[in-house]
Design an enzyme around this catalytic site. Structure first.
Site, short mmCIF file in Angstrom:
data_model
loop_
_atom_site.label_atom_id
_atom_site.label_comp_id
_atom_site.label_asym_id
_atom_site.label_seq_id
_atom_site.Cartn_x
_atom_site.Cartn_y
_atom_site.Cartn_z
N THR A 123 -7.87 0.94 0.40
CA THR A 123 -8.02 2.13 -0.45
C THR A 123 -6.67 2.70 -0.84
O THR A 123 -5.86 3.03 0.02
CB THR A 123 -8.79 3.20 0.35
OG1 THR A 123 -9.96 2.62 0.89
CG2 THR A 123 -9.12 4.39 -0.52
N GLU A 124 -6.42 2.80 -2.12
CA GLU A 124 -5.19 3.41 -2.67
C GLU A 124 -3.92 2.83 -2.03
O GLU A 124 -2.94 3.53 -1.82
CB GLU A 124 -5.21 4.94 -2.48
CG GLU A 124 -6.49 5.62 -3.00
CD GLU A 124 -6.60 5.60 -4.53
OE1 GLU A 124 -5.57 5.68 -5.19
OE2 GLU A 124 -7.73 5.50 -5.03
N LEU A 125 -4.00 1.53 -1.70
CA LEU A 125 -2.89 0.80 -1.10
C LEU A 125 -2.41 1.39 0.24
O LEU A 125 -1.24 1.25 0.61
CB LEU A 125 -1.69 0.68 -2.06
CG LEU A 125 -1.90 -0.09 -3.37
CD1 LEU A 125 -0.54 -0.31 -4.06
CD2 LEU A 125 -2.57 -1.44 -3.15
#
Lengths: 426, 451
Positions: free
Chosen positions: B145-147
């Site tokens: 998620t979101e890196l």
């Protein structure tokens, strides 16, 4: 820089937020080396005079025999143009004639004018007449006092401001704390509206207490945008007071505090309370204040059978206000129309989370408050419930709410007002 | 070999509807179906469909010389299925070209990697199954998620059999190092780590349409010049961005589609770069060293940490509450419960509670359905309170089914004032005494003291 300022009320004798705001503002201005001569219709003698030299309009003796007033009477000739004021402020035929008679009498009979003008000092039946008399005194003051600029607060003092401007030729700033649309909804009093509009037109600059009010001034009074600036109100820093905020009931307390009038939306508070009590009996609601809707509100709570959880305190002032706020768990301001709204800031200062209507000027400056539309009773109930039940919101508010309020200093608002003065005197 | 690695994140949250506290215990539908459908349809028209078609055209022209990779969150896939099946089909078409790699992530774009290994792995497995099912691919690369990434997260991912992880080339972890190399996880060196080149990525994703930017307008020619300026020893330029960049964040009118359409040709004609997917890179290039990431990083905000989702009181309270139910959710074994628990885990709900945008960050307000973080929090907590109630009712043995309970409760609420009137009008003391004890314990039962 010397300012001649006209107000209508000043702490501790206040009927609304105007007095509090004037007090804060004068203090804020004083910090920036602005001298203010504040004129109110009637001084009681126990006003807080640390920031301003209060001039009681009733104390101004207009004495024809004084040579200065020979000059004054030359000016009043000029003011006769300004006697347009009188039909504006007092459309009531009788009082208009009366005033004119007095004016003409004055030039003949010195005794009339060596009397002091008596003002009742509160909103009364002869309000419009008093407004025009106040204006008359203002013109007298304008000749006798040395100042650079005139600043008038709300419609009651606009005629005074205009009169002083006519007599002295000094620039006029009017400060809009509320408009007739805030007080009466769409059923505006034409006379009051006319005075307001006249004041705005005559003013060299208009200060509005919020963008909300600024828009009203522009849209409903047809004032050019560049003439109106917003200077948000602020709040006095906390004094170390020993407030006994102990609540003696086990329930949480949710408070409404303000005049119980159409403008303040007390009925929406009651409906939100009903929704909450259906789900959660561990709450008590308090409606503090008085006003023309009080009886209707009492009947409504009785009708809903929630009298045992809903309390009316009547009008509170001073220490009682602080105590009430300190006892509260959530403060609600459901105003239908609120040019600014200073009470939520006082609540936050006492570490009480607030739910405020989006139709309030104060919502423009607050981040750590819940904002709902005044008519959205479900949203309002939900916001109150959220603050009462969810620890995260309480924690977050406790951490930042008070700081946020304390960053709204009159000092900063005062500086902005001073900048407006400087622009005009340049 | 010098490579450009294009990777796009596709995600749309299931936004919650305005859920009032008086609905707690009574209604269990939490989602704003209208908004979700409306927004998804809009983005489908403006971004997913035209951009997928554009990619397909590029593949037709250049075949396997051009490569891209996607991660599509489970929640986005579910919404495609419900609201825009043609989008799902167009992604499947892209999959069939063989030039697209689909990455694994958590099913609901959640923050589970930061708190629960069990839940994290369960979600990744669910998502992996969806990729297999929809795109007929075995995911070998992971992106969180979101890196969001840390050494620990990388290790967990390795345990699950993934070979490569994508994350942000955050300055504070790189120091003097360049993001344009392959690195490995600091705990398990078998896990390769690809780092986003945020400069080059954001030139497209954020700055493309900014007329105040001194490099505006950005053309493929100019951009390839920049790629060429990279040190020849550097092996890979990782261009990671939201897929919604194309057509949604940057409108079609800005020329973003034309830019992307002409980029591959320019890369082929004016540079020695080639396009590769993360899986290919893992095979082809050698890592240079380990990268140490003791604390989680992400690609969000200036800080590149997780403070967009966690850290303030609202977020932490909601997060702790949500994950305190994990065990109960598992015990319940109710598919409806599990589904809702996953949906409300979306990181987006926490993003809406972020207070950082008080000072800056208009990005946070993008797609944000709430007026303030407090509103977002209270709404979320209302939903969570109902969810907890369902969970407790469901797991307590011998209790009546949830729906019956609700019915009787609603009745009780309605009857309360009526009963009061009768008590008052009759003024029989005995009755008054009788009514109070029966009416009092009930609300106590309904009320739940919160921690």
């Amino acid at each position: 820089m010397k300012i001649l300022m006209f107000g209508w009320e000043f702490p501790p004798h206040i009927a609304g937020g105007l007095g509090t705001a004037c007090f804060g503002l004068t203090k804020g201005l004083a910090k920036h080396q602005v001298d203010i001569r504040f004129v109110v219709p009637k001084a009681y003698g126990d006003e807080n005079q640390e920031a301003v030299r209060l001039v009681n309009a009733s104390d101004v003796t207009v004495n024809m025999k004084d040579s200065v007033y020979k000059e004054y009477w030359k000016r009043i000739e000029y003011m006769e143009i300004g006697s347009n004021i009188i039909p504006y402020v007092s459309p009531d035929e009788f009082s208009r004639i009366l005033s004119q008679q007095e004016l003409t009498k004055i030039s003949e009979d010195s005794r009339v004018f060596s009397n002091q003008y008596e003002f009742s000092g509160a909103y009364g039946r002869n309000l419009l007449e008093e407004v025009s008399r106040y204006a008359l005194v203002a013109s007298a003051l304008a000749t006798s006092r040395d100042f650079d600029l005139i600043h008038a607060h709300d419609w009651l003092t606009y005629p005074a401001g205009i009169a002083a401007k006519y007599v002295s030729g000094k620039p006029l700033v009017i400060h809009v704390h509320a408009t007739e649309f805030d007080r009466s909804g769409e059923n505006v009093n034409q006379q009051v509206y006319d005075i307001e509009r006249k004041g705005m037109e005559e003013a060299d600059k208009i200060i509005a207490v919020s963008n909300l009010t600024r828009n009203t001034v522009i849209e409903k009074y047809g004032i050019p945008e560049d003439k109106v600036v917003t200077v948000h109100n602020a709040v006095e820093p906390t004094e170390k007071k020993n407030i006994n905020g102990t609540s003696h009931v086990p329930e949480k307390i949710v408070t409404f505090l303000g005049r119980i009038t159409y403008q303040k939306g007390p009925d929406y508070f009651i409906e939100a309370a009903r929704l909450i009590l259906e789900k959660d009996s561990n709450v008590r609601f308090v409606m503090a204040g008085s006003g023309d809707l009080l009886e209707k509100m009492i009947r409504r709570t009785a009708q809903l059978r929630m009298g045992h959880k809903f309390h009316f305190t009547g009008f509170l002032r001073g220490a009682d206000v602080d105590r009430m706020l300190a006892m509260s768990d959530v403060f609600v301001m459901p105003s239908v129309s609120e040019p600014f709204g200073i009470v939520p800031l006082e609540a936050m200062r006492s570490n009480v989370p607030v739910v405020i209507s989006k139709q309030s000027g104060v919502s423009e400056v607050l981040q750590h408050a819940l904002k709902v539309d005044f008519w959205d009773i479900h949203g309002m109930a939900d916001a109150i419930y959220g603050f009462l039940h969810y620890a995260g919101a309480q924690k977050m508010f406790n951490r930042y709410g008070k700081d946020e309020v304390e960053s709204l200093k009159w000092e900063y608002s005062g500086l902005k007002v001073k900048e407006v003065y400087q622009q005009m005197l340049r | 070999m010098r490579a450009v690695c294009l990777y796009f994140q596709v995600h749309q949250p299931l936004r919650l509807r305005t859920y009032r506290f008086f609905e707690i215990g009574a209604y269990h539908n939490y989602y704003d179906d209208y908004q979700n459908r409306f927004i998804l349809r809009r983005i489908a028209e403006k971004c997913y469909l035209p951009m997928n078609k554009l990619l397909l055209d590029i593949f037709k022209e250049y075949g396997s010389a051009f490569k891209v990779s996607f991660s599509i969150s489970g929640i986005a896939l579910e919404q495609f299925r419900m609201y825009a099946p043609e989008v799902l089909k167009s992604f499947q078409k892209l999959a069939k070209t063989g030039n697209v790699e689909f990455l694994a992530e958590t099913y609901s774009h959640s923050l589970s990697s930061l708190i629960s290994k069990t839940e994290f792995m369960a979600q990744v497995n669910t998502h992996r199954d969806m990729i297999r099912q929809y795109f007929n691919q075995e995911p070998v690369t992971f992106r969180n998620t979101e890196l969001i990434y840390s050494d620990g997260i990388g290790e967990m991912v390795g345990e699950m059999g993934f070979k490569t992880v994508l994350t942000e080339g955050a300055k504070h972890i790189l120091g003097w190092k360049s993001p344009n190399f392959m690195y490995v996880n600091a705990i398990n060196p078998k896990i390769k780590v690809l780092l986003r080149n945020y400069q080059l990525s954001d030139d497209i994703a954020f700055r493309f349409s900014n007329r105040g930017w001194h490099d505006w307008p950005l053309t493929a020619e100019k951009y390839v010049d920049w790629l060429n300026q990279a040190d020849p020893k550097q092996e890979v330029l990782n261009l990671f961005m939201d897929y919604e960049t194309f057509g949604e964040h940057q409108w079609a009118e800005t020329g973003i589609f034309e830019f992307m359409r002409s980029l591959p040709a320019r890369v082929f004609s004016h540079s020695d770069f080639s396009f590769h997917t993360p899986a290919e890179l893992a095979e082809k290039i050698q890592p240079v060293s380990a990268i140490h990431v003791p604390d989680p990083i992400s690609w969000a905000d200036e800080e590149r940490d997780v403070t967009a989702w966690l850290g303030n009181d609202l977020q932490d309270d909601a997060y702790d509450n949500l994950y305190s139910m994990e065990e109960m959710v598992r015990k319940s074994a109710d598919p409806e419960i599990l589904k809702d628990w996953r949906f409300i885990q979306s990181s987006d709900h926490f993003y809406y509670m972020c207070t950082k945008w008080f000072s800056d960050g208009d990005v946070h307000q993008y797609f944000n359905p709430y007026g303030s973080p407090y509103e977002a929090y209270i709404n979320f907590m209302n939903v969570l309170s109902d969810f907890r109630l369902r969970l407790e009712r469901g797991t307590r043995p011998g209790e009546a089914p949830a729906f019956r309970d609700i019915a009787s409760e609603k009745k009780a609420v309605r009857e309360k004032p009526v009963r009061k009137i009768t008590a008052k009008t009759k003024i029989t003391k005995a009755k008054k005494v009788k009514t109070t004890p029966t009416s009092e314990p009930k609300p106590k039962k309904r009320r739940r003291p919160l921690p």
